[in-house]
Every structure is written in C-alpha cells, then in structure tokens.
Design a protein around this motif. Structure first.
Motif, PDB file in Angstrom:
ATOM      1  N   LEU A  58      50.637 -10.581  65.312  1.00  0.00           N
ATOM      2  CA  LEU A  58      50.851  -9.254  65.870  1.00  0.00           C
ATOM      3  C   LEU A  58      51.599  -8.412  64.857  1.00  0.00           C
ATOM      4  O   LEU A  58      52.505  -8.893  64.178  1.00  0.00           O
ATOM      5  CB  LEU A  58      51.659  -9.341  67.171  1.00  0.00           C
ATOM      6  N   GLY A  59      51.224  -7.148  64.740  1.00  0.00           N
ATOM      7  CA  GLY A  59      51.805  -6.275  63.738  1.00  0.00           C
ATOM      8  C   GLY A  59      53.192  -5.789  64.101  1.00  0.00           C
ATOM      9  O   GLY A  59      53.676  -5.956  65.213  1.00  0.00           O
ATOM     10  N   SER A  62      57.074  -0.919  64.835  1.00  0.00           N
ATOM     11  CA  SER A  62      58.030   0.084  64.373  1.00  0.00           C
ATOM     12  C   SER A  62      57.640   0.663  63.014  1.00  0.00           C
ATOM     13  O   SER A  62      57.839   1.838  62.759  1.00  0.00           O
ATOM     14  CB  SER A  62      59.443  -0.502  64.315  1.00  0.00           C
ATOM     15  N   SER A  63      57.091  -0.160  62.132  1.00  0.00           N
ATOM     16  CA  SER A  63      56.680   0.342  60.819  1.00  0.00           C
ATOM     17  C   SER A  63      55.212   0.769  60.810  1.00  0.00           C
ATOM     18  O   SER A  63      54.788   1.507  59.924  1.00  0.00           O
ATOM     19  CB  SER A  63      56.897  -0.720  59.742  1.00  0.00           C
ATOM     20  N   GLY A  64      54.425   0.288  61.789  1.00  0.00           N
ATOM     21  CA  GLY A  64      53.014   0.626  61.848  1.00  0.00           C
ATOM     22  C   GLY A  64      52.136  -0.219  60.944  1.00  0.00           C
ATOM     23  O   GLY A  64      50.972   0.090  60.759  1.00  0.00           O
ATOM     24  N   TRP A  65      52.678  -1.283  60.393  1.00  0.00           N
ATOM     25  CA  TRP A  65      51.923  -2.135  59.478  1.00  0.00           C
ATOM     26  C   TRP A  65      51.478  -3.416  60.158  1.00  0.00           C
ATOM     27  O   TRP A  65      52.220  -4.003  60.934  1.00  0.00           O
ATOM     28  CB  TRP A  65      52.767  -2.506  58.260  1.00  0.00           C
ATOM     29  N   HIS A 124      42.309  -1.118  71.124  1.00  0.00           N
ATOM     30  CA  HIS A 124      43.624  -1.178  71.772  1.00  0.00           C
ATOM     31  C   HIS A 124      44.557  -2.123  71.011  1.00  0.00           C
ATOM     32  O   HIS A 124      45.729  -1.809  70.801  1.00  0.00           O
ATOM     33  CB  HIS A 124      43.451  -1.646  73.223  1.00  0.00           C
ATOM     34  N   LEU A 125      44.047  -3.289  70.595  1.00  0.00           N
ATOM     35  CA  LEU A 125      44.876  -4.242  69.855  1.00  0.00           C
ATOM     36  C   LEU A 125      45.325  -3.647  68.524  1.00  0.00           C
ATOM     37  O   LEU A 125      46.458  -3.865  68.096  1.00  0.00           O
ATOM     38  CB  LEU A 125      44.114  -5.548  69.627  1.00  0.00           C
ATOM     39  N   TRP A 126      44.441  -2.898  67.874  1.00  0.00           N
ATOM     40  CA  TRP A 126      44.846  -2.275  66.617  1.00  0.00           C
ATOM     41  C   TRP A 126      45.852  -1.157  66.869  1.00  0.00           C
ATOM     42  O   TRP A 126      46.905  -1.098  66.241  1.00  0.00           O
ATOM     43  CB  TRP A 126      43.645  -1.725  65.840  1.00  0.00           C
ATOM     44  N   ARG A 127      45.545  -0.262  67.797  1.00  0.00           N
ATOM     45  CA  ARG A 127      46.392   0.894  68.042  1.00  0.00           C
ATOM     46  C   ARG A 127      47.793   0.508  68.512  1.00  0.00           C
ATOM     47  O   ARG A 127      48.781   1.052  68.031  1.00  0.00           O
ATOM     48  CB  ARG A 127      45.730   1.803  69.084  1.00  0.00           C
ATOM     49  N   GLY A 159      59.262 -15.700  66.885  1.00  0.00           N
ATOM     50  CA  GLY A 159      58.933 -14.298  66.737  1.00  0.00           C
ATOM     51  C   GLY A 159      58.144 -14.056  65.477  1.00  0.00           C
ATOM     52  O   GLY A 159      57.819 -14.976  64.745  1.00  0.00           O
ATOM     53  N   VAL A 160      57.873 -12.795  65.209  1.00  0.00           N
ATOM     54  CA  VAL A 160      57.109 -12.446  64.022  1.00  0.00           C
ATOM     55  C   VAL A 160      57.850 -12.931  62.803  1.00  0.00           C
ATOM     56  O   VAL A 160      58.992 -12.574  62.570  1.00  0.00           O
ATOM     57  CB  VAL A 160      56.883 -10.921  63.945  1.00  0.00           C
TER      58      VAL A 160
END
Length: 172
Positions: A58-59, A62-65, A124-127, A159-160
């Motif tokens: 999962l991306g 907060s940073s959008g990456w 949706h998963l990307w956005r 977590g990530v």
C-alpha cells in the motif's frame, strides 16, 4: 476565503499508461538470517545464499507515492536433510505473488464489500491507496476468495516498511 478545505485534483488523473505513473518509493525489508531451523527436521541450517524480491505494498498517502518493498531473504541448506529451502515469507506475501497480503485483502474488500466493478476498483486502489493493481488481477483474487495459497496468513508485518529504510528501486 475560509472553509473546510479546497479541492486539489489528483495529478495522476487521466494517465492511461501504467509506465507514466510515479516511480515507487522503495523500502527495505530484511529476512536475511545467518541460521534458521529446518522446516523438515528442525535442525539448525546455515545460510547458503541470499536473494531479493520486489513486492508492491500500500502506498504512502501523505506523500502520494506508491511503495515497493525490497525483501532481502536468505536461502539455507540443511546438512541433515540435504535440502535447500528459502526463509518463509508467507506472512508478508503469498508464494508467487507480486503484492503483499495487505494489498490483496484491501482489494478484495473494495470489490466485495463496496460492490465496485473491477475497473473502478483498480482506479480506487490507485487514487486512495497508491497501489496499482490491474483489474484482471483483482478479478482473479475475488474469484479465488482473496487467497493465492492453500493456507491463510497468520502473521503480518506491522506496517509499511516495518524495519525498513528508504531507498531507490530499479524499475517497477
């Protein structure tokens, strides 16, 4: 003008080619052990070699990456059994998958619980989560009940990039 916020459009909206999406941030995840118990006999097996595997997680919203995990894993040799085996990664990623359990669970939930068709669910998963999953892959997961292996995952990373270090991945 005061108010609850302002509309900021998604800079990736309208992109039709996957190669044009932002390059993922890479986080290191280490499963490279010097010794581990043999899954067959329980004896102590030393590391024979090590390898790396790139999986999509999962991306970072907060940073959008998008985020990729670069998993370093060890391969061991048991002298008693005379067998080679890799360290178990099934708590992070199903065997043969390019996506973590967190991505698969969320993707199946978006389609099944929210009732989204596969193509809109992929967007949706990307956005919302900055992970690109082709709609055909979503369909395979939903039809398989969200599981790619015979057994469900019991343990998970917290977590990530748990224990990870920011780095640079080569390619997608």
């Amino acid at each position: 003008m005061f108010g609850p916020g302002r509309y900021v459009s998604d800079p990736t909206e309208g992109i039709v080619n996957v190669k044009d999406l932002p390059v993922p941030t890479c986080m290191a995840y280490d499963r490279n052990h010097k010794h581990t118990p043999c899954p067959r006999c329980g004896g102590r097996a030393p590391r024979h070699t090590s390898g790396q595997r790139l999986v999509h997680d999962l991306g970072d919203v907060s940073s959008g990456w998008p985020v990729d995990l670069l998993v370093t894993y060890s391969s061991h040799y048991c002298a008693h059994c005379q067998k080679h085996f890799n360290i178990d990664l099934s708590d992070v990623v199903p065997p043969g998958s390019h996506y973590t359990h967190r991505v698969i669970d969320l993707a199946v939930r978006v389609v099944v619980e929210d009732g989204l068709p596969y193509r809109p669910a992929s967007w949706h998963l990307w956005r919302d989560h900055r992970v690109f999953v082709p709609f055909a892959t979503l369909q395979n997961w939903v039809e398989a009940g969200g599981k790619k292996g015979a057994r469900a995952h019991e343990r998970r990373i917290s977590g990530v990039g748990a224990g990870g270090i920011f780095g640079v991945c080569s390619g997608r």
